[in-house]
Design a protein around this motif. Structure first.
Motif, PDB file in Angstrom:
ATOM      1  N   GLU A 161       0.857  -1.184   0.000  1.00 44.07           N
ATOM      2  CA  GLU A 161       0.000   0.000   0.000  1.00 44.07           C
ATOM      3  C   GLU A 161       0.889   1.229   0.000  1.00 44.07           C
ATOM      4  O   GLU A 161       1.820   1.332   0.798  1.00 44.07           O
ATOM      5  N   LEU A 162       0.631   2.164  -0.890  1.00 47.57           N
ATOM      6  CA  LEU A 162       1.461   3.354  -1.048  1.00 47.57           C
ATOM      7  C   LEU A 162       0.806   4.550  -0.384  1.00 47.57           C
ATOM      8  O   LEU A 162      -0.385   4.825  -0.593  1.00 47.57           O
ATOM      9  N   GLN A 163       1.575   5.286   0.406  1.00 48.05           N
ATOM     10  CA  GLN A 163       1.082   6.476   1.083  1.00 48.05           C
ATOM     11  C   GLN A 163       1.261   7.681   0.160  1.00 48.05           C
ATOM     12  O   GLN A 163       2.381   8.134  -0.067  1.00 48.05           O
ATOM     13  N   LEU A 164       0.154   8.184  -0.353  1.00 46.44           N
ATOM     14  CA  LEU A 164       0.212   9.233  -1.368  1.00 46.44           C
ATOM     15  C   LEU A 164      -0.097  10.623  -0.826  1.00 46.44           C
ATOM     16  O   LEU A 164       0.481  11.599  -1.291  1.00 46.44           O
ATOM     17  N   ALA A 165      -0.994  10.724   0.140  1.00 47.99           N
ATOM     18  CA  ALA A 165      -1.312  12.040   0.700  1.00 47.99           C
ATOM     19  C   ALA A 165      -2.180  11.883   1.936  1.00 47.99           C
ATOM     20  O   ALA A 165      -2.889  10.880   2.099  1.00 47.99           O
ATOM     21  N   ASP A 166      -2.121  12.898   2.794  1.00 46.86           N
ATOM     22  CA  ASP A 166      -2.977  12.966   3.982  1.00 46.86           C
ATOM     23  C   ASP A 166      -3.524  14.378   4.080  1.00 46.86           C
ATOM     24  O   ASP A 166      -2.755  15.345   4.173  1.00 46.86           O
ATOM     25  N   ALA A 167      -4.845  14.496   4.054  1.00 45.35           N
ATOM     26  CA  ALA A 167      -5.497  15.805   4.073  1.00 45.35           C
ATOM     27  C   ALA A 167      -6.032  16.129   5.460  1.00 45.35           C
ATOM     28  O   ALA A 167      -6.497  15.246   6.186  1.00 45.35           O
ATOM     29  N   SER A 168      -5.987  17.410   5.815  1.00 48.68           N
ATOM     30  CA  SER A 168      -6.461  17.842   7.124  1.00 48.68           C
ATOM     31  C   SER A 168      -7.976  17.822   7.222  1.00 48.68           C
ATOM     32  O   SER A 168      -8.538  17.771   8.312  1.00 48.68           O
ATOM     33  N   ASP A 169      -8.645  17.848   6.070  1.00 52.53           N
ATOM     34  CA  ASP A 169     -10.105  17.896   6.041  1.00 52.53           C
ATOM     35  C   ASP A 169     -10.598  16.975   4.935  1.00 52.53           C
ATOM     36  O   ASP A 169     -10.047  16.968   3.821  1.00 52.53           O
ATOM     37  N   ALA A 170     -11.638  16.193   5.221  1.00 52.82           N
ATOM     38  CA  ALA A 170     -12.133  15.219   4.258  1.00 52.82           C
ATOM     39  C   ALA A 170     -12.751  15.845   3.019  1.00 52.82           C
ATOM     40  O   ALA A 170     -12.965  15.163   2.014  1.00 52.82           O
ATOM     41  N   HIS A 171     -13.033  17.143   3.080  1.00 48.92           N
ATOM     42  CA  HIS A 171     -13.594  17.836   1.919  1.00 48.92           C
ATOM     43  C   HIS A 171     -12.507  18.530   1.094  1.00 48.92           C
ATOM     44  O   HIS A 171     -12.811  19.293   0.176  1.00 48.92           O
ATOM     45  N   LEU A 172     -11.251  18.253   1.440  1.00 50.47           N
ATOM     46  CA  LEU A 172     -10.087  18.805   0.743  1.00 50.47           C
ATOM     47  C   LEU A 172     -10.114  20.331   0.737  1.00 50.47           C
ATOM     48  O   LEU A 172      -9.939  20.981  -0.297  1.00 50.47           O
ATOM     49  N   ILE A 173     -10.329  20.862   1.929  1.00 52.77           N
ATOM     50  CA  ILE A 173     -10.189  22.288   2.194  1.00 52.77           C
ATOM     51  C   ILE A 173      -9.135  22.415   3.287  1.00 52.77           C
ATOM     52  O   ILE A 173      -9.250  21.779   4.331  1.00 52.77           O
ATOM     53  N   GLY A 174      -8.105  23.192   3.041  1.00 54.11           N
ATOM     54  CA  GLY A 174      -7.060  23.329   4.053  1.00 54.11           C
ATOM     55  C   GLY A 174      -5.725  22.836   3.537  1.00 54.11           C
ATOM     56  O   GLY A 174      -5.256  23.264   2.487  1.00 54.11           O
ATOM     57  N   THR A 175      -5.123  21.898   4.262  1.00 54.95           N
ATOM     58  CA  THR A 175      -3.780  21.422   3.935  1.00 54.95           C
ATOM     59  C   THR A 175      -3.804  19.952   3.568  1.00 54.95           C
ATOM     60  O   THR A 175      -4.553  19.167   4.148  1.00 54.95           O
ATOM     61  N   ILE A 176      -2.976  19.591   2.599  1.00 53.08           N
ATOM     62  CA  ILE A 176      -2.789  18.194   2.230  1.00 53.08           C
ATOM     63  C   ILE A 176      -1.291  17.919   2.168  1.00 53.08           C
ATOM     64  O   ILE A 176      -0.544  18.653   1.515  1.00 53.08           O
ATOM     65  N   ILE A 177      -0.850  16.912   2.880  1.00 51.85           N
ATOM     66  CA  ILE A 177       0.559  16.566   2.975  1.00 51.85           C
ATOM     67  C   ILE A 177       0.900  15.517   1.921  1.00 51.85           C
ATOM     68  O   ILE A 177       0.272  14.453   1.878  1.00 51.85           O
ATOM     69  N   ALA A 178       1.861  15.823   1.074  1.00 46.98           N
ATOM     70  CA  ALA A 178       2.297  14.852   0.067  1.00 46.98           C
ATOM     71  C   ALA A 178       2.939  13.656   0.754  1.00 46.98           C
ATOM     72  O   ALA A 178       3.800  13.808   1.618  1.00 46.98           O
ATOM     73  N   GLY A 179       2.518  12.455   0.393  1.00 46.86           N
ATOM     74  CA  GLY A 179       3.023  11.243   1.010  1.00 46.86           C
ATOM     75  C   GLY A 179       4.404  10.855   0.502  1.00 46.86           C
ATOM     76  O   GLY A 179       4.848  11.277  -0.572  1.00 46.86           O
ATOM     77  N   THR A 180       5.063  10.009   1.278  1.00 46.39           N
ATOM     78  CA  THR A 180       6.421   9.600   0.928  1.00 46.39           C
ATOM     79  C   THR A 180       6.474   8.800  -0.362  1.00 46.39           C
ATOM     80  O   THR A 180       7.511   8.786  -1.040  1.00 46.39           O
ATOM     81  N   ASP A 181       5.389   8.138  -0.732  1.00 50.95           N
ATOM     82  CA  ASP A 181       5.385   7.307  -1.936  1.00 50.95           C
ATOM     83  C   ASP A 181       4.877   8.039  -3.176  1.00 50.95           C
ATOM     84  O   ASP A 181       4.876   7.463  -4.272  1.00 50.95           O
ATOM     85  N   LEU A 182       4.451   9.285  -3.016  1.00 48.24           N
ATOM     86  CA  LEU A 182       3.880   9.998  -4.160  1.00 48.24           C
ATOM     87  C   LEU A 182       4.861  10.151  -5.324  1.00 48.24           C
ATOM     88  O   LEU A 182       4.475   9.940  -6.486  1.00 48.24           O
TER      89      LEU A 182
END
Length: 352
Positions: A318-339
């Protein structure tokens, strides 16, 4: 028979009331449901037991949202029950109203909860797939993306892909950190969306939105997105197909040679073993090179945020691509190590 499940469900109801996103509008109903369960109301317990008998793999988080949507649908037509969402009414009044609603509408609630899914349709949730799929196709030199969206609901995500007007409106509210993928046009040749029957209608989708100003704004974004993507409506094929029917799902993927599949906020609705079985079925039957892209709540809806994960055909990780602060994609999204492994390039956030 389901005493332990009732206890677990009660713990979920208690925990979900602590959700940090207080503007979702569901808190008062969650409190009333928790109180009703605590009284061991016979009709409510009978309703829950019927759901668990019919859907043994349903997650508690999904069940909470389904009850909410089914109750809200009734409240939208029976205005006297709308006090369930009115903070000016006392707790005892809201509890009594909910008890009466369940007693009078047990059959309807059971039908909706057993036969439907949470069809909340977020207009902004295509933002990450747009960048990741576009980058994947470019990096792997894919000239034709045969696209399938599982749990598509109304099918808005397949329509939104490659629409720069919609993308530009919503992308400005999402900040990538520490770097932002490049926007690329996806070479789409086929766009499909599937969902379990019955396919949701707009009334059901509306009921899945919380009774708050925040969610009214999100709903208007959805309606605007449908207007903006009307030109590709005929290009998007929507079919009834339950992704839990693994033999049929496998055949559908093989027959249509899909090489990109997405599943946004649908897998979390089921037990972990069911999620894993669906993921294996998808990846084992996709064309290669292929990408299976999922988006799920970070904490089973108990806290804000979502995870974007991926699986490649021929790779079990399983590849970690991103983690968002809000489920509606408003705010910050962290690029994952596997992106970078998926899209092969990096662009600094804020750079030209």
């Amino acid at each position: 028979m389901f005493h332990e499940r009732q206890r677990e469900f009660g713990r979920t109801l208690t925990a979900i009331q602590l959700h940090q996103q207080g503007h979702h509008g569901w808190s008062l109903l969650h409190q009333a449901l928790d109180d009703l369960l605590s009284t061991k109301d016979a009709i409510f317990c009978r309703l829950l037991n019927a759901v668990w008998a019919a859907r043994p793999d349903i997650s508690d988080a999904h069940l909470v949202t389904l009850i909410g949507a089914a109750v809200r649908q009734i409240a939208q037509r029976e205005r006297e029950t709308a006090v369930l969402f009115d903070s000016s009414r006392d707790v005892a009044t809201r509890l009594d109203i909910l008890r009466q609603l369940v007693m009078q509408n047990e059959a309807e609630l059971g039908k909706q909860i057993c036969g439907r899914s949470n069809s909340f349709t977020g207009a902004r949730r295509f933002l990450a797939p747009q960048l990741i799929i576009g980058g994947f196709a470019a990096e792997h030199q894919i000239d034709e993306v045969r696209f399938l969206d599982l749990g598509t609901g109304l099918g808005i995500l397949p329509r939104q892909l490659n629409n720069e007007v919609v993308y530009n409106r919503f992308a400005k509210d999402l900040v990538w950190d520490p770097w932002e993928p490049e926007y690329r046009v996806i070479p789409l040749t086929v766009r499909y969306g599937v969902d379990a029957p019955p396919l949701p209608n707009m009334d059901w989708v509306r009921a899945c939105y919380g009774p708050s100003r925040y969610y009214e704004e999100r709903f208007q974004e959805l309606m605007w997105s449908f207007e903006q993507t009307a030109g590709v409506e005929s290009d998007v094929l929507i079919r009834e197909l339950d992704m839990l029917d693994l033999p049929r799902l496998a055949d559908f993927i093989l027959t249509n040679q899909f090489n990109v599949v997405t599943c946004n906020f649908a897998l979390f609705q089921y037990a972990q073993s069911v999620q894993e079985a669906v993921e294996r079925c998808v990846v084992q039957n996709m064309a290669s090179p292929g990408l299976f892209l999922t988006m799920n709540p970070s904490h089973a809806l108990l806290r804000p945020g979502c995870q974007v994960r991926g699986r490649l055909v021929g790779n079990t990780s399983e590849l970690q691509l991103a983690d968002a602060s809000d489920a509606h994609l408003i705010g910050t999204i962290i690029a994952g190590t596997d992106l970078p492994f998926i899209i092969g390039q990096r662009k600094r956030a804020g750079s030209e």
